[in-house]
Scaffold this motif. Sequence first.
Motif, PDB file in Angstrom:
ATOM      1  N   GLY A 140       0.821  -1.218   0.000  1.00  0.00           N
ATOM      2  CA  GLY A 140       0.000   0.000   0.000  1.00  0.00           C
ATOM      3  C   GLY A 140       0.852   1.264   0.000  1.00  0.00           C
ATOM      4  O   GLY A 140       0.459   2.293  -0.557  1.00  0.00           O
ATOM      5  N   TRP A 141       2.056   1.213   0.583  1.00  0.00           N
ATOM      6  CA  TRP A 141       2.907   2.413   0.660  1.00  0.00           C
ATOM      7  C   TRP A 141       3.291   2.913  -0.728  1.00  0.00           C
ATOM      8  O   TRP A 141       3.539   4.104  -0.921  1.00  0.00           O
ATOM      9  N   THR A 142       3.305   2.001  -1.706  1.00  0.00           N
ATOM     10  CA  THR A 142       3.762   2.419  -3.039  1.00  0.00           C
ATOM     11  C   THR A 142       2.774   3.435  -3.645  1.00  0.00           C
ATOM     12  O   THR A 142       3.167   4.252  -4.472  1.00  0.00           O
ATOM     13  N   ASP A 143       1.511   3.370  -3.195  1.00  0.00           N
ATOM     14  CA  ASP A 143       0.518   4.328  -3.709  1.00  0.00           C
ATOM     15  C   ASP A 143       0.735   5.728  -3.134  1.00  0.00           C
ATOM     16  O   ASP A 143       0.160   6.701  -3.609  1.00  0.00           O
ATOM     17  N   GLU A 144       1.528   5.824  -2.083  1.00  0.00           N
ATOM     18  CA  GLU A 144       1.766   7.118  -1.421  1.00  0.00           C
ATOM     19  C   GLU A 144       2.963   7.858  -2.020  1.00  0.00           C
ATOM     20  O   GLU A 144       3.336   8.919  -1.551  1.00  0.00           O
ATOM     21  N   VAL A 145       3.610   7.237  -3.002  1.00  0.00           N
ATOM     22  CA  VAL A 145       4.841   7.821  -3.548  1.00  0.00           C
ATOM     23  C   VAL A 145       4.542   8.502  -4.871  1.00  0.00           C
ATOM     24  O   VAL A 145       4.003   7.875  -5.787  1.00  0.00           O
ATOM     25  N   ASP A 146       4.894   9.788  -4.949  1.00  0.00           N
ATOM     26  CA  ASP A 146       4.765  10.505  -6.219  1.00  0.00           C
ATOM     27  C   ASP A 146       6.087  10.313  -6.974  1.00  0.00           C
ATOM     28  O   ASP A 146       7.113  10.846  -6.557  1.00  0.00           O
ATOM     29  N   PRO A 147       6.048   9.561  -8.071  1.00  0.00           N
ATOM     30  CA  PRO A 147       7.318   9.238  -8.739  1.00  0.00           C
ATOM     31  C   PRO A 147       7.843  10.361  -9.630  1.00  0.00           C
ATOM     32  O   PRO A 147       8.939  10.247 -10.190  1.00  0.00           O
ATOM     33  N   GLU A 176       8.968  -3.153 -10.496  1.00  0.00           N
ATOM     34  CA  GLU A 176       7.747  -3.059 -11.314  1.00  0.00           C
ATOM     35  C   GLU A 176       7.114  -1.670 -11.192  1.00  0.00           C
ATOM     36  O   GLU A 176       6.703  -1.072 -12.175  1.00  0.00           O
ATOM     37  N   ARG A 177       7.069  -1.164  -9.947  1.00  0.00           N
ATOM     38  CA  ARG A 177       6.276   0.054  -9.694  1.00  0.00           C
ATOM     39  C   ARG A 177       7.060   1.349  -9.820  1.00  0.00           C
ATOM     40  O   ARG A 177       6.446   2.419  -9.893  1.00  0.00           O
ATOM     41  N   PHE A 178       8.393   1.275  -9.822  1.00  0.00           N
ATOM     42  CA  PHE A 178       9.172   2.517  -9.876  1.00  0.00           C
ATOM     43  C   PHE A 178      10.181   2.501 -11.018  1.00  0.00           C
ATOM     44  O   PHE A 178      11.408   2.482 -10.799  1.00  0.00           O
ATOM     45  N   PRO A 179       9.686   2.519 -12.281  1.00  0.00           N
ATOM     46  CA  PRO A 179      10.614   2.559 -13.408  1.00  0.00           C
ATOM     47  C   PRO A 179      11.534   3.778 -13.283  1.00  0.00           C
ATOM     48  O   PRO A 179      11.089   4.859 -12.889  1.00  0.00           O
ATOM     49  N   GLU A 267      23.489  -1.132  -4.677  1.00  0.00           N
ATOM     50  CA  GLU A 267      22.623  -0.173  -5.374  1.00  0.00           C
ATOM     51  C   GLU A 267      22.010  -0.901  -6.576  1.00  0.00           C
ATOM     52  O   GLU A 267      22.735  -1.471  -7.389  1.00  0.00           O
ATOM     53  N   VAL A 268      20.689  -0.863  -6.654  1.00  0.00           N
ATOM     54  CA  VAL A 268      19.968  -1.545  -7.735  1.00  0.00           C
ATOM     55  C   VAL A 268      19.259  -0.478  -8.560  1.00  0.00           C
ATOM     56  O   VAL A 268      18.518   0.345  -8.011  1.00  0.00           O
ATOM     57  N   ARG A 269      19.531  -0.484  -9.846  1.00  0.00           N
ATOM     58  CA  ARG A 269      18.901   0.496 -10.738  1.00  0.00           C
ATOM     59  C   ARG A 269      17.775  -0.164 -11.514  1.00  0.00           C
ATOM     60  O   ARG A 269      17.946  -1.254 -12.064  1.00  0.00           O
ATOM     61  N   PHE A 270      16.629   0.501 -11.572  1.00  0.00           N
ATOM     62  CA  PHE A 270      15.502  -0.035 -12.333  1.00  0.00           C
ATOM     63  C   PHE A 270      15.482   0.592 -13.718  1.00  0.00           C
ATOM     64  O   PHE A 270      15.798   1.779 -13.893  1.00  0.00           O
ATOM     65  N   ASP A 272      13.501   1.507 -17.515  1.00  0.00           N
ATOM     66  CA  ASP A 272      12.332   2.361 -17.784  1.00  0.00           C
ATOM     67  C   ASP A 272      11.041   1.550 -17.843  1.00  0.00           C
ATOM     68  O   ASP A 272       9.957   2.113 -17.993  1.00  0.00           O
ATOM     69  N   GLY A 273      11.157   0.245 -17.735  1.00  0.00           N
ATOM     70  CA  GLY A 273       9.961  -0.589 -17.660  1.00  0.00           C
ATOM     71  C   GLY A 273       9.415  -0.966 -19.002  1.00  0.00           C
ATOM     72  O   GLY A 273       8.647  -1.917 -19.119  1.00  0.00           O
ATOM     73  N   VAL A 274       9.837  -0.257 -20.058  1.00  0.00           N
ATOM     74  CA  VAL A 274       9.220  -0.495 -21.371  1.00  0.00           C
ATOM     75  C   VAL A 274       9.789  -1.767 -21.979  1.00  0.00           C
ATOM     76  O   VAL A 274       9.078  -2.704 -22.307  1.00  0.00           O
ATOM     77  N   SER A 275      11.154  -1.805 -22.040  1.00  0.00           N
ATOM     78  CA  SER A 275      11.773  -2.970 -22.666  1.00  0.00           C
ATOM     79  C   SER A 275      11.549  -4.240 -21.853  1.00  0.00           C
ATOM     80  O   SER A 275      11.603  -5.337 -22.382  1.00  0.00           O
ATOM     81  N   ALA A 276      11.290  -4.056 -20.526  1.00  0.00           N
ATOM     82  CA  ALA A 276      11.131  -5.227 -19.662  1.00  0.00           C
ATOM     83  C   ALA A 276       9.739  -5.832 -19.760  1.00  0.00           C
ATOM     84  O   ALA A 276       9.488  -6.921 -19.315  1.00  0.00           O
ATOM     85  N   ALA A 277       8.802  -5.079 -20.363  1.00  0.00           N
ATOM     86  CA  ALA A 277       7.398  -5.534 -20.324  1.00  0.00           C
ATOM     87  C   ALA A 277       7.206  -6.783 -21.170  1.00  0.00           C
ATOM     88  O   ALA A 277       7.944  -7.057 -22.076  1.00  0.00           O
TER      89      ALA A 277
END
Length: 277
Positions: A140-147, A176-179, A267-270, A272-277
């Motif tokens: 639920g905390w992930t919904d509280e984050v403005d990315p 998944e949630r923070f590209p 340190e883990v870098r995420f 952009d989520g596009v290529s991973a989809a």
Amino acid sequence: MPDKIKVELDGVPETLLWNLFHRAAEARRPDALLNDPRAVELVEAIDFPFEKFGKPQMAQWHALRVLCFDRAVGRFLQDHPGGTVVALGEGLETQFWRVDDGRVRWLTVELPETVDVRRRLLPDDPPRRRTLAGSALDLGWTDEVDPAGGVLITTQGLLMYLRPDEVRSLIAACAERFPGGTLLFDAVPHFMAERSRDGSLAARSEYTAPPWQWSLDPGEHREILSYHPNIAGVRDLRYPRGRGALAIAPLVHRIPVIRRLRMPIVEVRFGDGVSAA
Ligand SMILES: C[S@@+](CC[C@H](N)C(=O)[O-])C[C@H]1O[C@@H](n2cnc3c(N)ncnc32)[C@H](O)[C@@H]1O
């Protein structure tokens, strides 16, 4: 002098007081590596038998671990002014005051019993500094984050207390949630976790933390990369230079035998989520 605030915690939440005690011990030194006056004030304000932790012999080592996190947060804030730092399992960390650039948004996510203590000692200051009560595993905390301004998630001293399946799902959910976001964590190497579970660490120290369930050796990056396709990069951070014998801390990754024994800070870098989809 105002009355001290009684703090009664046990199990994993109590470990936050070990961390606080060691930060304050280092910060009190004239040659301190860590400038953390708030940690000193907190130890003085809290009614808790800190002597159960013995002498703060690990203070310098702990300060180097903390400084390594601080520097990574500082780099993030330089690149993302006004970005958001999410501190999972933050305990009574005072990192906000050590790194604040006047713009960062800070969200602490902690267990309710710890939040109760944190709010009494370090009250929220919205909108820039907020605390949420709940498990980091309850997403639920992930919904509280403005990315919008960039997101850095820190988990200092937390993942080793979670089960391996919980760590995997938490890191995968962040990916998944923070590209474009970043995650920082520290870990204990496998041999230390085994000794924590078989009781041999407890036999050698005055205070023993609850057993470590999840572990990771330095350089074990493939394990983390396997958690989610949107994990774009993983690297171990270098410890800063310390005093005396710990002057070699930034170079331990080059010393055979010792390099396998250190606690990695990763340190883990995420992507952009596009290529991973
Ligand atoms: C070793 S302390 C670290 C505290 C702080 N990060 C520091 O470095 O000083 C571990 C912290 O994790 C918190 N914690 C344990 N399980 C948690 C969970 N599932 N979700 C959020 N916090 C948790 C505890 O309350 C405690 O504050």
